[in-house]
Design an enzyme around this catalytic site. Structure first.
Site, short mmCIF file in Angstrom:
data_model
loop_
_atom_site.label_atom_id
_atom_site.label_comp_id
_atom_site.label_asym_id
_atom_site.label_seq_id
_atom_site.Cartn_x
_atom_site.Cartn_y
_atom_site.Cartn_z
N LEU A 156 37.10 36.57 48.57
CA LEU A 156 37.61 36.99 47.28
C LEU A 156 39.05 37.41 47.48
CD1 LEU A 156 34.72 39.31 45.94
CD2 LEU A 156 35.19 36.95 45.28
N ASP A 157 39.90 37.14 46.49
CA ASP A 157 41.27 37.62 46.57
C ASP A 157 41.28 39.13 46.71
OD1 ASP A 157 42.24 35.08 46.37
OD2 ASP A 157 42.74 35.21 44.24
N ARG A 158 42.33 39.65 47.30
CA ARG A 158 42.39 41.08 47.62
C ARG A 158 42.17 41.96 46.39
NH1 ARG A 158 46.36 44.96 47.76
NH2 ARG A 158 47.98 43.50 47.16
#
Length: 382
Positions: A156-158
């Site tokens: 997942l993106d940060r």
């Protein structure tokens, strides 16, 4: 270099005592670290100072050449384990070490909730602001750094929160990856977007071009000449609810491109309501900024308390033992460090917030894993 210092490398796993908690943030005590890389062909022929000044820009050029004792002269930068002069020219494949005092950006002080644990798989609820893998300035303040996991099925993106699947065996990880690549996995997210989203299902088929220099993507239509440079991308959207100002939308990415959901929502004219990167100027006056009900770092203590009930009993046992420490606790100050005596690195945005984008479900041929909805997703139809 400083006498008696133990220089960590990527082989040294994070430890509980490495973390400090303060004002709703999880901080990492600054530590001494050896960055290691090999000279790429395009770097060959550059002086060691030019190489670092142009390719690794976290520190100003003065750090390498104008300090009373420069990093090169002090042995902080070595080539093949040997000190060199500031005029030294590097050669292809040489091993370069950079010994630094490493400061990591803080992340939100949310425990990582374990949703389900099987013999060869764990699913967790990833908090926003924490990257999954070590990247850039983050090493210990990552999901894998915190969990000390070995196998991640997806990422997942940060700034995105929600379900994250972690395999505990290489075989299980490979199986999931094969199913994802083969298009057999359905992914579902929920987003809070600007405006009244259409009631009918919206399908966006728009290629995506990612600009690594700018750190953002853009969507292009088939009739756009630049579409040939983009990667095919498709996302399905369905409205869950709206209050006339914001809408809660279910997002199903058919492909997996960088920032795909974010840029396709922007393409539809309904960007994520607190997404400063993709919020159009027409909506800029309505951009939610901390300390409102957004998931800002400054409001994390209250947000964590609000969410605790929905995730009670799911907190990982081995993460609950961190003790509350004072940020003023002593740590070694490096006289050559460009970040000391502060904990965070220079340039860190203390008001950074988590996106209103949350992964809620992954399902395959014979399995489904889910994550609770976040509180911001509970708006009612007007």
């Amino acid at each position: 270099m400083l006498e008696g210092i133990v220089w960590e490398t990527p082989l040294n796993p994070p430890k509980r005592e490495d973390y400090v908690f303060k004002d709703g943030k999880r901080l990492v005590k600054p530590y001494f670290f050896e960055f290691i890389c090999n000279v790429k062909n395009r770097w060959a022929g550059k002086t060691v100072v030019d190489l670092f000044a142009h390719e690794f820009r976290q520190r100003p050029r003065d750090y390498y050449v104008l300090h009373r004792v420069t990093a090169v002269e002090a042995g902080r930068i070595q080539v093949d384990g040997t000190r060199v002069d500031v005029t030294y020219t590097v050669k292809s494949s040489q091993r370069i070490s950079h010994f630094v005092h490493r400061h990591e950006p803080p992340v939100m002080e949310w425990n990582i909730s374990v949703l389900k644990k099987e013999d060869d798989l764990v699913t967790i609820c990833k908090p926003p602001s924490i990257p999954v893998h070590p990247c850039g300035q983050y090493r210990k303040n990552t999901v894998l750094g915190i969990l000390q996991a070995e196998h991640a099925v997806h990422r997942l993106d940060r700034l995105v929160s929600g379900l994250l699947i972690l395999a505990r065996s290489a075989a299980r990880a490979d199986l999931f990856r094969q199913q994802i690549v083969g298009g057999k996995v359905r992914k579902e997210y929920v987003a809070k977007v600007m405006g009244v989203f259409p009631e009918a299902e919206q399908v966006v088929d728009a290629a995506i071009i990612f600009d690594a220099r700018e750190g953002r993507s853009s969507a292009v239509n088939d009739d756009d000449a630049s579409s040939q440079k983009g990667k095919l991308a498709c996302t399905k959207f369905n409205r869950i609810s709206t209050n006339g100002v914001h809408s809660i939308v279910k997002c199903e990415p058919i492909t997996g491109r960088t920032h795909q959901i974010r840029v396709h929502l922007q393409h539809l004219g309904h960007p994520i309501a607190n997404d400063s990167l993709y919020l159009r100027e027409a909506h800029s006056d309505f951009l939610v900024k901390p300390p409102n009900d957004s998931l800002s770092i400054g409001s994390m203590e209250q947000a964590a308390k609000r969410s605790k009930s929905s995730l009670s009993g799911q907190i990982s046992d081995h993460l609950s033992g961190y003790k509350e420490l004072d940020v003023d606790e002593d740590f070694v100050i490096d006289p050559m460090c460009t970040n000391c005596p502060n904990f965070p690195p220079n340039g860190y945005d203390e008001h950074e917030e988590g996106l209103w984008l949350h992964c809620v479900r992954y399902s395959g041929p014979d399995w489904t894993y889910e994550c609770p909805y976040p509180e911001w997703a509970s708006i009612r139809d007007c």
